[in-house]
Design an enzyme around this catalytic site. Structure first.
Site, short mmCIF file in Angstrom:
data_model
loop_
_atom_site.label_atom_id
_atom_site.label_comp_id
_atom_site.label_asym_id
_atom_site.label_seq_id
_atom_site.Cartn_x
_atom_site.Cartn_y
_atom_site.Cartn_z
N LYS A 40 0.71 -1.31 -0.01
CA LYS A 40 0.16 0.20 -0.22
C LYS A 40 1.06 0.99 -0.12
O LYS A 40 0.91 2.32 -0.74
CB LYS A 40 -0.98 0.03 1.48
CG LYS A 40 -2.03 -0.86 1.09
CD LYS A 40 -3.29 -0.79 1.88
CE LYS A 40 -3.85 -2.04 2.45
NZ LYS A 40 -4.77 -2.37 1.10
N LEU A 217 -16.34 4.00 -1.42
CA LEU A 217 -16.93 2.93 -1.70
C LEU A 217 -16.72 1.53 -2.84
O LEU A 217 -18.34 1.74 -3.65
CB LEU A 217 -18.44 3.39 -1.39
CG LEU A 217 -18.71 3.80 -0.75
CD1 LEU A 217 -20.35 4.85 -0.41
CD2 LEU A 217 -18.89 3.06 1.31
N GLY A 218 -15.59 1.72 -3.73
CA GLY A 218 -15.68 0.65 -4.30
C GLY A 218 -16.48 1.09 -5.60
O GLY A 218 -16.20 2.83 -6.43
N GLY A 221 -18.55 4.76 -5.17
CA GLY A 221 -17.74 6.02 -5.41
C GLY A 221 -17.20 6.31 -3.52
O GLY A 221 -16.65 5.13 -3.35
N ASP A 248 -5.75 2.93 -2.65
CA ASP A 248 -4.34 2.99 -2.91
C ASP A 248 -4.14 4.65 -4.24
O ASP A 248 -3.52 6.04 -3.83
CB ASP A 248 -2.92 2.36 -3.35
CG ASP A 248 -3.01 0.94 -2.24
OD1 ASP A 248 -3.11 1.36 -1.18
OD2 ASP A 248 -2.20 0.29 -2.23
N ARG A 281 -6.76 -1.11 -15.32
CA ARG A 281 -5.63 -2.75 -15.80
C ARG A 281 -5.26 -3.43 -14.23
O ARG A 281 -5.19 -3.71 -13.37
CB ARG A 281 -3.99 -1.25 -15.28
CG ARG A 281 -3.99 -1.15 -16.80
CD ARG A 281 -2.26 0.02 -17.22
NE ARG A 281 -1.78 -1.21 -17.11
CZ ARG A 281 0.36 -0.87 -16.95
NH1 ARG A 281 -0.30 0.84 -17.05
NH2 ARG A 281 0.49 -1.38 -17.18
#
Ligand code: ATP
Ligand code: RIB
Length: 301
Positions: A40, A217-218, A221, A248, A281
């Site tokens: 991280k 919140l992935g 958002g 990160d 990616r």
């Protein structure tokens, strides 16, 4: 522009992609493996550097091939890695990451990261700098650094990931806390899930006690809670390949904007766009976007 200093972990990520995740006791043989830089701390340092910040990294690796490779990656990204100590007789951190169906599961072996102690810190905070830490290196070292940062007039960002026990007084040294919904539930005891309302998430954020808390919140958002109020930002549309390192990327991008004196909400909007690029990616460090990619994402929003 002031500097970003990231204190944190460096890992070699061993990524295994499969069509689905095996159940306990099951063997799946169609995996594809990649060895990619991660951790991280290092991911956040590279994200900030790629987006234009002057970045230094503090941490520890083993005196082995992985450690040498990871320090080389930082140098190639123009991150000052002179504060990353190679520890004789220790192993470099490794994370085994299973990627399946657009999601990941991570098993870490901390190695030298767990031994990064206050005595190994070679840099002192200066006024205006942005100091960033996570929970993959010892909390005691982070607490010491953040106390010095606070005294020097630097700003502090703590990414409470992955969740570990931490003393309540640590939050008094944090200007901006960043965590995902699982970590928010773990840190506060609140019953938060990916589907919780913005009001429930904001209430849990306030329980943490930092002046500013950002819950990521992935694909939903993020929610930003400041003394002035609550702002929810939807995620940008993205073609998800691998979400590893999205958090990160958000942290590093936010730090880079704050170092450039961009106001918090504007910085968070930028970091939200940057993080949406990172999911497109494979891997963590390699997926950190360029300023051009982020600008395109913001233009097309
Ligand atoms: P990781 O531990 O994998 O680095 P995380 O759990 O800390 O991630 P998330 O909350 O999953 O972090 O994601 C961080 C940010 O990345 C989100 O707030 C959002 O801006 C962006 N993001 C994540 N997933 C998506 C997605 N599917 N589409 C667009 N943006 C996303
Ligand atoms: O946040 C993603 C990172 O978590 C990976 O790079 C892995 O090293 C783990 O530390």
């Amino acid at each position: 522009m002031s500097s970003v200093v990231v204190s944190g972990s460096l890992n070699m990520d061993v990524i295994v992609q499969t069509a689905r995740r095996p159940q306990a006791g099951e063997t799946i043989l169609d995996g594809k493996v990649s060895f990619l830089p991660g951790g991280k701390g290092s991911n956040q340092a590279v994200a900030a550097a790629r987006l234009g910040a002057r970045v230094s990294m503090l941490g520890a690796v083993g005196e082995d091939v992985f450690g040498e490779t990871l320090r080389g990656v930082l140098k190639a990204e123009r991150v000052d890695a002179s504060g990353v100590k190679a520890m004789r007789g220790e192993t470099t951190g490794v994370a085994v990451i299973q990627v399946a169906q657009g999601d990941n599961a991570i098993t870490g072996a901390a190695g030298a990261n767990a031994l990064f102690s206050p005595k190994m810190v070679v840099r002192t905070p200066r006024r205006g700098e942005i100091w960033v830490a996570q929970f993959e290196t010892p909390v005691a070292t982070t607490a010491m650094l953040f106390a010095k940062a606070r005294a020097a007039g630097a700003r502090t960002i703590l990414n409470l990931a992955p969740m570990v026990p931490f003393p309540a007084r640590l939050m008094k040294l944090v200007d901006i806390a960043i965590l995902n919904e699982i970590e928010l539930a773990q840190a506060t005891g609140a019953k938060i899930t990916a589907k919780s309302s913005v009001a429930a998430i904001a209430a849990a954020c306030r329980k943490l006690g930092a002046p500013v808390t950002i819950a990521t919140l992935g694909g939903r958002g993020l929610v930003i809670v400041t003394p002035d109020g609550v702002t929810a930002l939807p995620a940008h549309k993205a073609k998800v390949v691998d979400t590893t390192g999205a958090g990160d990327c958000f942290v590093g991008a936010l730090a880079s904007r704050l170092a450039a004196n961009i106001p918090l909400l504007e910085a968070a909007r930028y970091a939200n766009a940057a993080a949406s690029c990172a999911v497109e990616r494979l891997g963590a460090t390699p997926s950190m976007p360029s300023p051009r990619q982020v600008a395109a994402r913001l233009r097309n929003a």
